[in-house]
Motif scaffolding. Structure first.
Motif, PDB file in Angstrom:
ATOM      1  N   GLY A  45       0.825  -1.202   0.000  1.00  0.00           N
ATOM      2  CA  GLY A  45       0.000   0.000   0.000  1.00  0.00           C
ATOM      3  C   GLY A  45       0.860   1.254   0.000  1.00  0.00           C
ATOM      4  O   GLY A  45       2.040   1.221  -0.355  1.00  0.00           O
ATOM      5  N   ASP A  91      -0.360   7.698   3.419  1.00  0.00           N
ATOM      6  CA  ASP A  91      -1.025   8.957   3.090  1.00  0.00           C
ATOM      7  C   ASP A  91      -0.580   9.996   4.114  1.00  0.00           C
ATOM      8  O   ASP A  91      -1.036   9.982   5.270  1.00  0.00           O
ATOM      9  N   ARG A 111      -1.834   4.415   6.585  1.00  0.00           N
ATOM     10  CA  ARG A 111      -1.426   3.628   5.426  1.00  0.00           C
ATOM     11  C   ARG A 111      -2.685   3.186   4.696  1.00  0.00           C
ATOM     12  O   ARG A 111      -3.634   2.711   5.330  1.00  0.00           O
ATOM     13  N   ILE A 112      -2.706   3.341   3.401  1.00  0.00           N
ATOM     14  CA  ILE A 112      -3.899   2.971   2.639  1.00  0.00           C
ATOM     15  C   ILE A 112      -3.588   1.789   1.721  1.00  0.00           C
ATOM     16  O   ILE A 112      -2.450   1.590   1.302  1.00  0.00           O
ATOM     17  N   LEU A 113      -4.619   1.028   1.450  1.00  0.00           N
ATOM     18  CA  LEU A 113      -4.566  -0.073   0.481  1.00  0.00           C
ATOM     19  C   LEU A 113      -3.541  -1.152   0.842  1.00  0.00           C
ATOM     20  O   LEU A 113      -3.067  -1.871  -0.031  1.00  0.00           O
ATOM     21  N   GLU A 114      -3.218  -1.237   2.113  1.00  0.00           N
ATOM     22  CA  GLU A 114      -2.297  -2.278   2.559  1.00  0.00           C
ATOM     23  C   GLU A 114      -3.004  -3.629   2.428  1.00  0.00           C
ATOM     24  O   GLU A 114      -4.131  -3.805   2.909  1.00  0.00           O
ATOM     25  N   GLN A 165      -7.461   6.931  -3.363  1.00  0.00           N
ATOM     26  CA  GLN A 165      -8.276   7.220  -2.170  1.00  0.00           C
ATOM     27  C   GLN A 165      -9.628   6.501  -2.261  1.00  0.00           C
ATOM     28  O   GLN A 165     -10.110   5.937  -1.272  1.00  0.00           O
ATOM     29  N   HIS A 191      -9.151   2.895  -1.633  1.00  0.00           N
ATOM     30  CA  HIS A 191      -8.909   2.690  -0.195  1.00  0.00           C
ATOM     31  C   HIS A 191     -10.240   2.595   0.553  1.00  0.00           C
ATOM     32  O   HIS A 191     -10.469   1.663   1.334  1.00  0.00           O
ATOM     33  N   LEU A 225     -11.706  -0.874   2.269  1.00  0.00           N
ATOM     34  CA  LEU A 225     -11.401  -0.805   3.695  1.00  0.00           C
ATOM     35  C   LEU A 225     -12.101  -1.908   4.473  1.00  0.00           C
ATOM     36  O   LEU A 225     -11.499  -2.624   5.264  1.00  0.00           O
TER      37      LEU A 225
END
Lengths: 280, 400
Positions: B169, B172, B178-181, B389, B392, B396
């Motif tokens: 990810g 941000d 942390r996004i899209l991990e 985003q 994400h 989520l």
């Protein structure tokens, strides 16, 4: 020094860096070999000087020493050594260097000179932390310049302002010397809080990568990151810094006229330099 | 890659009398002294054959019988090799009727964030990226926008954690998270669009391809030439579960239809007629469209979004709704300096988070980017940010 064909910054008189005086000494650095993303920042000094013609003369005194010779050299090390020489001459003559880049890698030269004379702090306005890994012998570039600067013994504090965007890792922690104020946090940062991060017993060098500014205000730069700082916020911070701290040098870098729209980025860069010169 | 063994096999009686020709869409990709690699440009399938087999293949550039090519004396031995080539689909029997095989996808020069190709890992992907370079539904030169977005997205490299073997990810910096991990992204290239073919055919291809490629809970990220393509994406997504569409656009998108084709001016109205689409909210209009939206369409101007509760945007959606996000990049204020008339990246991003906080985002369309326009490259970067985003927010819950 080169650059006789350009107008001087703010209409200040032309001078050699070897002369004596006070106030700022403008040094143009038309070099972009340290930028691996795009060419064009070498045109920054001429464009910023042109844009500055529309501004009134600032209150602070200054001279314009033209451009550093040797910037057509293909290796950044030559540019850095020439700029370091020019910085030495300017400082020996009683001036404070006011540098127009060029890419951000050039900032290493004036900071390395100034930190040898007195402990300094460095304020680093930038969308990026410029803290990419670097090992001895690797080519110098705008991506790791702050990492190298942070290792200089006379640099006691680093204040990075404007980090933002999507990055591989969390870059808010750059070592014991450094404080990172993200672009998001800077929106809510008062000037008093800013100055609290800058010990007043240090001299300060101010380095402004124009990509700290939102790219819809300042599109003429090679590595824009959306959702940046407002020009007025940066000006407010600069006015507070020059009003309350000893600023021994400053630069504006990474203005890329090739990517600009109606020279608006050059105009913003000129205004930021003006804010520094006017507040001194 | 298919290893094509063309060693001798027992020849069947009829092989020598029949006429054969090289399969259509077959191209030589690489060769050395011993082997050649041929690729079927319609399917992307590759085969490695011996140079001898490739030379044999080349001799059937026009329909010929085995004896035409090899003469009566060698036809028996050659027939076995010919049969092997036929079995591997490299040679076609001219008399056998078969449907024309049209390429379903066309390779793109870059993959979004340099994520893996769909062909390598797509079946297990959480997000499937698909390009649709169709832009005749609007006035802008959007067909090159996909390329610009994918190229700029290379600054945000998709990486897999070495130890965990999960996608790393991105961090941000704005939100400090942390996004899209752990979210697996695969890029399935582009839908081919032959200029001149009816819009309906293009959109059917989009629907069929998405149906084929999307895993059960997969989220499509469609990079489209213009926002009319959202109609096709809505058709696919609503075919799986009923949903609503939030369509970000600078202008009204619910005008009266003027022809069969869906346009950026009427895509909101058109989507209300898609089976499974329950409502459409057009958000971010710079000014009121000036006409009464039809039933099922709500319009929220940028000014109203800015001034009001962000919940204003989602108030028009059913509770716990599945939502397709359609973002026409024209909604973003690209004036220099910003005039405040359009929406900023921050405002669109906040709106996406508001929607995602109350609803489940099941698909994302990014459309309408003209990279040749002033600030086009900067808008391409904004598009990358919005896409990541939105993904994400969309992924989520399922990753958690």
């Amino acid at each position: 020094m080169d650059g006789g064909a350009h107008p001087t910054l703010f209409g200040w008189g032309s001078a050699s860096t070897a002369g004596r005086g006070s106030g700022f000494c403008v040094i143009g650095v038309p070099a972009d070999h340290g930028n691996g993303v795009s060419r064009g920042a070498a045109r920054g000094p001429a464009s910023v000087r042109r844009a500055a013609r529309l501004l009134p003369v600032p209150r602070g005194a200054g001279v314009d020493a033209g451009d550093v010779p040797g910037c057509r050299a293909a290796d950044p090390e030559t540019v850095l050594s020439r700029l370091a020489e020019a910085t030495c001459e300017a400082v020996d003559g009683g001036f404070r260097p006011l540098i127009i880049g060029g890419d951000h890698s050039i900032t290493f030269a004036p900071v390395s000179v100034l930190q040898q004379r007195r402990d300094i702090g460095v304020v680093w306005f930038d969308a990026h932390t410029d803290f990419s890994p670097w090992v001895e012998g690797q080519g110098h570039s705008h991506k790791q310049v702050l990492r190298r600067i942070e290792t200089l013994p006379g640099v006691k504090r680093v204040l990075q302002i404007g980090y933002r965007g999507l990055t591989a890792g969390d870059e808010r922690h750059l070592g014991d010397k450094a404080t990172v104020v993200t672009s998001e946090a800077a929106r809510y940062l008062t000037t008093a809080e800013l100055l609290e991060l800058m010990p007043h017993d240090l001299d300060w060098y101010v380095s402004i990568d124009i990509d700290a500014i939102d790219p819809f205000h300042a599109p003429g730069t090679s590595a824009p990151v959306p959702d940046g700082m407002e020009p007025s916020t940066v000006r407010e911070f600069l006015a507070a810094i020059v009003g309350a701290r000893r600023v021994v040098g400053a630069d504006v870098v990474e203005v890329n006229p090739r990517l600009d729209v109606d020279d608006i980025t050059s105009a913003i860069a000129a205004r930021l330099l003006w804010t520094i010169a006017d507040g001194l | 890659m298919l290893q094509c063994d063309v060693s001798e096999r027992p020849a069947g009686g009829s092989v020598v009398e029949r006429r054969y020709v090289v399969a259509p869409h077959l191209m030589l990709e690489a060769h050395d002294d011993a082997h050649a690699v041929v690729v079927n440009t319609a399917t992307g399938a590759r085969a490695k054959v011996s140079i001898a087999a490739f030379r044999m293949l080349s001799r059937f550039d026009v329909p010929r019988t085995v004896s035409d090519v090899f003469g009566r004396s060698d036809e028996g031995r050659a027939a076995a090799r010919v049969r092997a080539l036929v079995e591997h689909g490299l040679l076609w029997d001219v008399e056998v009727e078969r449907p024309a095989e049209k390429p379903r996808r066309r390779p793109a020069p870059f993959r979004f964030c340099n994520a893996p190709s769909y062909s390598a890992s797509g079946a297990r992907a959480d997000v499937v990226v698909l390009g649709v370079p169709y832009d005749l539904g609007g006035p802008e030169n959007g067909r090159e926008g996909l390329l610009a977005i994918r190229q700029k997205s290379l600054d945000y490299t998709y990486m897999v954690d070495f130890d965990a073997r999960q996608p790393a990810g991105w961090f941000d910096a704005g939100s400090g998270v942390r996004i899209l991990e752990g979210v697996r992204i695969a890029d399935a290239d582009d839908i081919p669009w032959v200029h001149g073919e009816p819009q309906r055919a293009v959109f059917e291809r989009v629907v069929e391809t998405l149906d084929e490629l999307l895993p059960v809970d997969g989220v499509p990220l469609v990079l489209a030439g213009d926002a009319s393509v959202s109609h096709a994406v809505a058709t696919c997504c609503a075919g799986r579960h009923p949903l609503s569409v939030v369509h970000f656009a600078a202008g009204g998108a619910a005008a009266e239809r003027e022809g069969e084709s869906v346009t950026v001016y009427d895509v909101a109205r058109a989507m209300t007629h898609v089976a499974g689409v329950r409502s459409v909210v057009t958000a971010g209009l710079r000014e009121a469209s000036g006409y009464a939206p039809p039933p099922g369409v709500t319009e929220v101007t940028a000014t109203r979004l800015r001034a009001g509760d962000p919940g204003d945007l989602v108030a028009h959606l059913p509770i716990a709704e599945r939502v397709l996000l359609s973002i026409d990049m024209g909604v973003v204020d690209v004036s220099t300096p910003p005039s405040g008339k359009g929406m900023s990246l921050r405002e669109v991003r906040d709106a996406i988070h508001t929607i995602g906080g109350r609803h489940r985002i099941v698909g994302v369309v990014i459309a309408g980017l003209d990279p040749s326009a002033p600030l086009g490259p900067v808008v391409a970067i904004v598009a990358c940010h919005l896409a990541l985003q939105a993904l994400h927010v969309a992924t989520l819950r399922r990753v958690a």
